[in-house]
Write a protein that holds these residues in place. Structure first.
Motif, PDB file in Angstrom:
ATOM      1  N   LEU A 120       0.818  -1.207   0.000  1.00  0.00           N
ATOM      2  CA  LEU A 120       0.000   0.000   0.000  1.00  0.00           C
ATOM      3  C   LEU A 120       0.856   1.262   0.000  1.00  0.00           C
ATOM      4  O   LEU A 120       0.453   2.305  -0.514  1.00  0.00           O
ATOM      5  N   TYR A 121       2.036   1.164   0.568  1.00  0.00           N
ATOM      6  CA  TYR A 121       2.944   2.303   0.717  1.00  0.00           C
ATOM      7  C   TYR A 121       3.532   2.728  -0.629  1.00  0.00           C
ATOM      8  O   TYR A 121       3.587   3.912  -0.957  1.00  0.00           O
ATOM      9  N   THR A 122       3.962   1.737  -1.439  1.00  0.00           N
ATOM     10  CA  THR A 122       4.672   2.040  -2.682  1.00  0.00           C
ATOM     11  C   THR A 122       3.864   2.876  -3.666  1.00  0.00           C
ATOM     12  O   THR A 122       4.396   3.841  -4.240  1.00  0.00           O
ATOM     13  N   PRO A 123       2.569   2.575  -3.929  1.00  0.00           N
ATOM     14  CA  PRO A 123       1.805   3.441  -4.853  1.00  0.00           C
ATOM     15  C   PRO A 123       1.696   4.881  -4.372  1.00  0.00           C
ATOM     16  O   PRO A 123       1.674   5.806  -5.193  1.00  0.00           O
ATOM     17  N   ALA A 124       1.619   5.087  -3.060  1.00  0.00           N
ATOM     18  CA  ALA A 124       1.554   6.451  -2.532  1.00  0.00           C
ATOM     19  C   ALA A 124       2.828   7.212  -2.865  1.00  0.00           C
ATOM     20  O   ALA A 124       2.789   8.405  -3.217  1.00  0.00           O
ATOM     21  N   VAL A 125       3.969   6.528  -2.790  1.00  0.00           N
ATOM     22  CA  VAL A 125       5.253   7.148  -3.134  1.00  0.00           C
ATOM     23  C   VAL A 125       5.319   7.439  -4.629  1.00  0.00           C
ATOM     24  O   VAL A 125       5.641   8.548  -5.055  1.00  0.00           O
ATOM     25  N   THR A 126       5.002   6.426  -5.446  1.00  0.00           N
ATOM     26  CA  THR A 126       5.105   6.567  -6.906  1.00  0.00           C
ATOM     27  C   THR A 126       4.201   7.677  -7.423  1.00  0.00           C
ATOM     28  O   THR A 126       4.581   8.439  -8.324  1.00  0.00           O
ATOM     29  N   ALA A 127       3.000   7.770  -6.865  1.00  0.00           N
ATOM     30  CA  ALA A 127       2.048   8.788  -7.316  1.00  0.00           C
ATOM     31  C   ALA A 127       2.431  10.182  -6.830  1.00  0.00           C
ATOM     32  O   ALA A 127       1.951  11.185  -7.381  1.00  0.00           O
ATOM     33  N   SER A 128       3.288  10.266  -5.825  1.00  0.00           N
ATOM     34  CA  SER A 128       3.685  11.569  -5.279  1.00  0.00           C
ATOM     35  C   SER A 128       4.853  12.193  -6.041  1.00  0.00           C
ATOM     36  O   SER A 128       5.026  13.415  -6.024  1.00  0.00           O
ATOM     37  N   ILE A 129       5.650  11.367  -6.708  1.00  0.00           N
ATOM     38  CA  ILE A 129       6.873  11.860  -7.346  1.00  0.00           C
ATOM     39  C   ILE A 129       6.604  12.997  -8.331  1.00  0.00           C
ATOM     40  O   ILE A 129       7.282  14.034  -8.284  1.00  0.00           O
ATOM     41  N   PRO A 130       5.611  12.867  -9.251  1.00  0.00           N
ATOM     42  CA  PRO A 130       5.388  13.971 -10.202  1.00  0.00           C
ATOM     43  C   PRO A 130       4.982  15.284  -9.539  1.00  0.00           C
ATOM     44  O   PRO A 130       5.075  16.344 -10.169  1.00  0.00           O
ATOM     45  N   LEU A 131       4.500  15.216  -8.300  1.00  0.00           N
ATOM     46  CA  LEU A 131       4.075  16.417  -7.590  1.00  0.00           C
ATOM     47  C   LEU A 131       5.211  17.064  -6.813  1.00  0.00           C
ATOM     48  O   LEU A 131       5.085  18.203  -6.352  1.00  0.00           O
ATOM     49  N   LEU A 132       6.318  16.340  -6.643  1.00  0.00           N
ATOM     50  CA  LEU A 132       7.405  16.825  -5.796  1.00  0.00           C
ATOM     51  C   LEU A 132       8.618  17.312  -6.574  1.00  0.00           C
ATOM     52  O   LEU A 132       9.518  17.915  -5.991  1.00  0.00           O
ATOM     53  N   VAL A 133       8.679  17.026  -7.871  1.00  0.00           N
ATOM     54  CA  VAL A 133       9.825  17.451  -8.672  1.00  0.00           C
ATOM     55  C   VAL A 133       9.340  18.148  -9.934  1.00  0.00           C
ATOM     56  O   VAL A 133       8.209  17.937 -10.386  1.00  0.00           O
ATOM     57  N   ALA A 134      10.208  18.978 -10.516  1.00  0.00           N
ATOM     58  CA  ALA A 134       9.881  19.633 -11.774  1.00  0.00           C
ATOM     59  C   ALA A 134       9.776  18.599 -12.882  1.00  0.00           C
ATOM     60  O   ALA A 134      10.415  17.545 -12.836  1.00  0.00           O
ATOM     61  N   LYS A 135       8.959  18.894 -13.891  1.00  0.00           N
ATOM     62  CA  LYS A 135       8.673  17.938 -14.959  1.00  0.00           C
ATOM     63  C   LYS A 135       9.934  17.453 -15.656  1.00  0.00           C
ATOM     64  O   LYS A 135      10.071  16.268 -15.963  1.00  0.00           O
ATOM     65  N   GLU A 136      10.913  18.363 -15.855  1.00  0.00           N
ATOM     66  CA  GLU A 136      12.127  17.986 -16.578  1.00  0.00           C
ATOM     67  C   GLU A 136      13.060  17.104 -15.737  1.00  0.00           C
ATOM     68  O   GLU A 136      14.011  16.529 -16.266  1.00  0.00           O
ATOM     69  N   LYS A 137      12.783  16.991 -14.450  1.00  0.00           N
ATOM     70  CA  LYS A 137      13.619  16.163 -13.574  1.00  0.00           C
ATOM     71  C   LYS A 137      12.929  14.865 -13.172  1.00  0.00           C
ATOM     72  O   LYS A 137      13.436  14.119 -12.322  1.00  0.00           O
TER      73      LYS A 137
END
Length: 418
Positions: A120-137
């Motif tokens: 359950l933890y891993t999808p929360a992390v994966t889905a958060s990544i695009p919100l925490l970094v700039a698109k080009e990174k």
């Protein structure tokens, strides 16, 4: 955070999330291995050891449920709750074992519970990544997260064995309990954008509805469906070749010493981590519509890999065969990782935030289901062709040639970079 608040990606939030993930994923993997080892020492039953370790990984197929939850609730809060819950489970185990309860069933229940939390933890992390970094990174950020996951699979069994023998199971449990607690505390300070969704029924019904919505979206969006299929194919054809085939070739066919076997498998594992960490460099020049070229290169590398285990090469001595196998195997493993992360990043950029957790989890679940099937297939192939181990590799060459052609046709209209 509420939906009307302005959010600017901050390296601090991403770094905190990665640090929390390192502690959580390593902690869960380390505990599953160490507790399985404890059961082996306590009961002397090898099959029970293997069964417990295998069963504790089954809940990873719950990823779609985790994805639906990640899209429904505040992802930062979910990470905090999952780590606090893991810490509480380990604390319960410490207290039970301290009271003299060493039941294998009880240990198995705790192991499965920790695995469920991890799923359950891993999808929360994966889905958060695009919100925490700039698109080009985003490619580089995904690479770091995947490198952590790959590294946990390598280091956790080794570290678990060392800590178990050096400190004992009780002290190992105490360290793990403290680590999960520390991770949860750190994650409290992460800021992740969140838009609250209205409840429209019972929670279980909403989660089931969300999962159906996720599958419907994947099927509807042609590129995302193609990406899921490609992820499954890579996990069916190439990943099991290294998980099952490489150990058999190095240990049985080449009769490697313990040190040479460890070096070979370590290089392959390291290449996947290196691929994850360098994907940001390659992705700048990668295009979806030309991914078949990467597949073709992998296919070409598989041919000399098959040559390395022929009677002719083995007759030249150990090192020519070993070196040729590794020279081909290392770049293949790195390339598979780079392709996988590139595809995942492309899907992340095309998926709305409110569906991101479900879509990522579906990709993860499909890939995880494909890998065991591939492992069974290669296990049977290498058993059948024990005297001619190049045949299973040549079978992979044939499959990859077909896949290369299919990729070219599937993705030729998908222009641009991710």
């Amino acid at each position: 955070m509420q939906d009307n608040m302005i959010y600017t990606p901050s390296p601090k939030n991403f770094n905190l999330m990665v640090l929390g993930q390192i502690i959580s994923i390593f902690g869960a993997a380390l505990l599953r291995f160490a507790l399985s080892l404890y059961v082996l020492d306590t009961t002397g039953n090898e099959s029970m050891f293997a069964a417990l370790y295998a069963i504790s990984n089954i809940p990873l197929l719950l990823a779609p449920v985790g994805g639906a939850i990640a899209d429904r609730f505040n992802r930062r809060n979910l990470m905090v709750i999952f780590d606090f819950t893991s810490s509480a489970f380990v604390l319960c185990l410490i207290l039970l074992m301290g009271a003299g309860n060493h039941s294998v069933l009880m240990i198995g229940v705790i192991m499965v519970a920790l695995s469920v939390i991890s799923a359950l933890y891993t999808p929360a992390v994966t889905a958060s990544i695009p919100l925490l970094v700039a698109k080009e990174k985003l490619e580089g950020a995904n690479g770091i997260v995947q490198a952590v996951q790959a590294l946990s699979g390598v280091v956790a069994p080794i570290l678990g064995g060392v800590l178990y023998s050096g400190f004992g199971v009780h002290n190992l449990l105490v360290m793990s309990c403290a680590a999960f607690f520390l991770s949860a505390v750190m994650e409290i300070f992460i800021q992740i954008p969140f838009s609250k969704r209205e409840r429209d029924g019972l929670m279980a019904a909403m989660i089931f509805k969300d999962i159906k919505e996720g599958f419907a979206y994947v099927i509807k969006k042609r590129f995302i469906l193609k990406a899921v299929i490609l992820a499954a194919i890579l996990n069916f054809i190439l990943v099991p070749l290294f998980i099952v085939g490489a150990p058999i070739i190095l240990r049985v066919t080449m009769r490697s010493s313990d040190s040479a076997y460890g070096l070979g498998m370590g290089m392959i594992q390291f290449s996947t981590i290196l691929g994850a960490l360098t994907v940001g460099l390659f992705s700048k020049r990668m295009k979806v519509k030309t991914l078949h070229r990467w597949s073709l290169v992998i296919t070409m590398l598989l041919v000399p890999m098959a040559l390395s285990v022929t009677t002719f090469m083995l007759g030249l001595g150990y090192y020519p065969s070993f070196i040729l196998f590794m020279v081909c195997g290392v770049p293949i493993a790195a390339a598979v990782t780079i392709i996988s992360i590139f595809i995942v990043t492309k899907v992340q950029k095309k998926t709305p935030d409110e569906l991101l957790g479900k879509v990522m989890a579906i990709m993860m679940a499909v890939a995880q289901c494909a890998a065991p099937l591939g492992q069974i297939m290669y296990g049977n192939l290498f058993k059948t062709f024990r005297e001619t181990p190049y045949i299973p590799i040549l079978a992979a060459v044939s499959a990859m040639l077909a896949i290369t052609f299919i990729m070219r046709q599937m993705l030729k209209n998908e222009g641009g970079t991710a």
